[in-house]
Design an enzyme around this catalytic site. Structure first.
Site, PDB file in Angstrom:
ATOM      1  N   LYS A 126       0.841  -1.189   0.000  1.00 20.22           N
ATOM      2  CA  LYS A 126       0.000   0.000   0.000  1.00 20.22           C
ATOM      3  C   LYS A 126       0.885   1.251   0.000  1.00 20.22           C
ATOM      4  CE  LYS A 126      -4.290   1.601   2.123  1.00 20.22           C
ATOM      5  NZ  LYS A 126      -5.302   1.335   3.163  1.00 20.22           N
ATOM      6  N   GLU A 152     -19.808  -3.962  10.839  1.00 21.60           N
ATOM      7  CA  GLU A 152     -20.689  -3.141  11.667  1.00 21.60           C
ATOM      8  C   GLU A 152     -21.747  -3.960  12.381  1.00 21.60           C
ATOM      9  OE1 GLU A 152     -18.814  -0.688   8.528  1.00 21.60           O
ATOM     10  OE2 GLU A 152     -19.991  -2.537   8.476  1.00 21.60           O
ATOM     11  N   ARG A 207     -25.780  -0.597   7.946  1.00 20.41           N
ATOM     12  CA  ARG A 207     -25.609  -2.035   7.823  1.00 20.41           C
ATOM     13  C   ARG A 207     -25.975  -2.773   9.102  1.00 20.41           C
ATOM     14  NH1 ARG A 207     -19.926  -2.620   4.509  1.00 20.41           N
ATOM     15  NH2 ARG A 207     -21.082  -3.954   3.129  1.00 20.41           N
TER      16      ARG A 207
END
Length: 625
Positions: free
Chosen positions: A285, A369, A397
């Protein structure tokens, strides 16, 4: 000013231009792409580290597949910049995340190469499988690819989809872009060699021939099964494949995601396999830009920054998230019942300091979540005080868990709803305009709406110590405005009182700044307007709202940065006999752009509110936003 040139990238107008290039030339292209991305994002802001890490993989996907016909889905979508640049949108990249410009995520309206809208994590495999089923049922021919990061793989939905896809037998490729958390041990050259061997045409043909010959001799079936069992044991011993292969996938990799030739070869092999395949790609990354390599989390999502130093161009102000985190730490110092929960957003929700000070009471559950809220319910049931900090758009969610696990039992869980209201540049997938509607629909849930830091401090303490059931505190992205008071003791307070007012502007949260400014504009136009601020929303406030109705005589205009359905304005309009007009974001999903631009777009900035009142003051129209 002369436009900067990017060498070979300037000659690439579509993915077709990639297919005649050598791997060495493609390597030069990847370097040019990284330079272009850093230059562009430094001017517009956006997601930087994830796009720098995926350059070779994205180039390989565009080279090996036809994204105008094949369906390539980037999970979350914040890693799709290379895809956009290579599919005809490079000339518009200076408009990225700007009002009227390119979206920071995949968006079918922009290009046929974007198969679906993206913005939330962990759903790419589900969508890809649906597309694969559609292809089969319609007897069509195209490839379907889901590119999912290891972070998104922390979401339970991804595993539900992988389980279903693996048993579907649909030709489908899942590319796992592993740039941080290694979910399986990389055993190096042996693993790569065996992976290539297992999928080579020679190996597959030989395997088929041997099976056919064994089936013709007595006891051949027994021998075949014994060999398969032995081979499976060897694979489990030396290859990190058991999880995915048990789900029904053929596992390939891991492969160096920055070795473009290897990635292309693996993709080409995966295309030939008529079954579910998972390709494990290891990437770095932030690759190619020193600051983002060193601090990939810091450079995940950035505002405008200095290209040379990596420093942000604007000084960062303390925002609601950081202030919340600081106040929660102060409360947790004195109360060891307080725990903090987040779903892969410790920095974004201001909980980094809490995690450092109270590591045993801090829980980052990943992009999950539903699990976060279910776990909070368990903590509350056993006497802890869980504080779950989740972005408004992601809390959607966990609606079932708020209802089933918390509200029905009346458990004391504090939901800190970050990024509430209009968020801006990230667009429709990230604007927090639905939380009042879905939280207000749940019996027993009370919602606090602080308008500045002082009110957030008082409301957080009250939510923890004076409330007994589920309570939410919603606050915006960014810092506080000109309003700097602490008037949160009552459900409704008057901020700007005028005798003989023609109209009352009602609002809540950070929108009080727009309402007060609108009243000032109207005063200069000879129109008297008073402003009332709602501090509490939700069930259990019937008596308080009865008093609200008494206070709000005459014409009311309710200005909110939420959708109309389920809004405070809708409630007041249903319970008042006097005229009540609604100004809000409208029954629609908003485009991306700056917050102030979107306020203006919706007509809920100070000028828009004032203009509406001036236009409709005669009572001939009754506008609903």
């Amino acid at each position: 000013m002369k436009q900067k040139r990017y060498g070979i990238l300037d000659n690439i107008s579509s993915p077709a231009d990639l297919r005649g290039l050598s791997y060495d030339t493609l390597g030069v292209l990847c370097a040019a792409l990284r330079e272009f991305i850093v230059d562009s994002v430094s001017q517009t802001g956006g997601h930087l580290a994830s796009n720098l890490g995926i350059v070779e993989l994205a180039v390989a996907l565009e080279r090996e597949f036809d994204s105008s016909r094949d369906r390539i889905i980037y999970d979350v979508g914040h890693q799709c910049y290379v895809h956009k640049i290579l599919t005809g949108r490079r000339d518009r990249f200076d408009t990225l995340r700007q009002y009227g410009g390119l979206c920071g995520f995949m968006k079918p309206e922009e290009s046929i190469t974007d198969p679906c809208i993206t913005g939330h994590a962990s759903d790419s495999v589900s969508v890809a499988l649906g597309m694969a089923h559609a292809r089969t049922l319609k007897n069509q021919k195209y490839h379907v690819v889901a590119v999912i990061g290891d972070g998104a793989l922390t979401g339970g939905m991804a595993y539900e989809a992988l389980s279903s896809a693996g048993t579907s037998r649909e030709p489908l490729l899942v590319v796992l872009n592993d740039n941080n958390m290694s979910i399986a041990k990389n055993v190096g050259g042996l693993s790569r060699h065996l992976s290539r061997l297992r999928v080579s045409p020679q190996y597959l043909r030989a395997k088929t021939r041997i099976k056919e010959r064994l089936s013709r001799i007595p006891g051949g079936g027994t021998i075949t099964r014994a060999v398969s069992r032995f081979k499976a044991k060897i694979k489990r011993a030396v290859l990190p494949t058991s999880l995915f292969e048990q789900m029904g996938f053929t596992y390939l990799g891991p492969v160096d995601g920055h070795d473009l030739k290897s990635v292309c070869e693996f993709l080409a092999l995966a295309k030939k396999m008529k079954k579910p395949v998972l390709l494990h790609v290891m990437t770095q990354k932030g690759r190619g830009y020193a600051p983002s390599e060193q601090y990939p989390e810091k450079y995940h999502g950035v505002s405008k920054f200095d290209r040379v130093t990596g420093a942000p161009l604007a000084a960062k102000k303390e925002d609601f998230s950081a202030f919340f985190g600081k106040e929660l730490c102060a409360l947790a110092e004195k109360d060891n019942r307080i725990c903090a929960i987040t779903a892969a957003m410790p920095s974004g929700t201001g909980l980094t300091r809490f995690a450092e000070k109270f590591p045993e009471r801090f829980f980052d559950v990943g992009i999950a979540e539903e699990h976060a809220i279910g776990m909070a319910a368990g903590m509350a049931a056993q006497g802890l005080v869980p504080v779950a900090a989740i972005y408004s758009t992601f809390l959607q969610r966990a609606y079932d868990q708020i209802v089933h696990d918390i509200a029905i039992e009346g458990l004391h869980v504090v939901l800190c709803v970050d990024r509430a209201g209009i968020v801006g540049a990230d667009g429709a997938t990230h604007n927090g305009v639905l939380d009042i509607a879905f939280l207000r629909s749940i019996p027993g849930v009370k919602i606090f709406c602080p308008s500045d830091f002082a009110e957030l401090r008082v409301m957080l303490s009250r939510a923890i110590y004076r409330e007994t059931g589920p309570v939410a505190i919603r606050y915006p992205r960014g810092s506080e405005g000109a309003y700097r008071k602490e008037l949160s003791a009552q459900p409704l307070v008057c901020l700007h009182e005028q005798s003989g007012s023609e109209v009352t502007i009602v609002t809540h949260g950070i929108m009080v700044n727009q309402a007060i400014d609108a009243a000032e504009i109207l005063m200069h136009e000879g129109i008297r307007a008073q402003v009332y601020k709602v501090n509490e929303i939700g069930s259990g406030l019937e008596q308080a709202y009865a008093e609200v109705k008494e206070k709000l005589g005459g014409w009311c205009v309710v200005a909110e940065d939420v959708v109309p359905n389920g809004s405070v304005g809708e409630w007041l309009a249903a319970h008042r006999s006097e005229r009540t007009d609604l100004l809000n974001t409208g029954d629609r999903f908003l485009p991306h752009g700056g917050v102030n631009e979107l306020y203006r777009h919706c007509g809920i900035d100070a000028e828009g509110i004032a203009a509406y009142i001036m236009k409709n003051r005669n009572g001939k129209e009754n506008g609903v936003g």
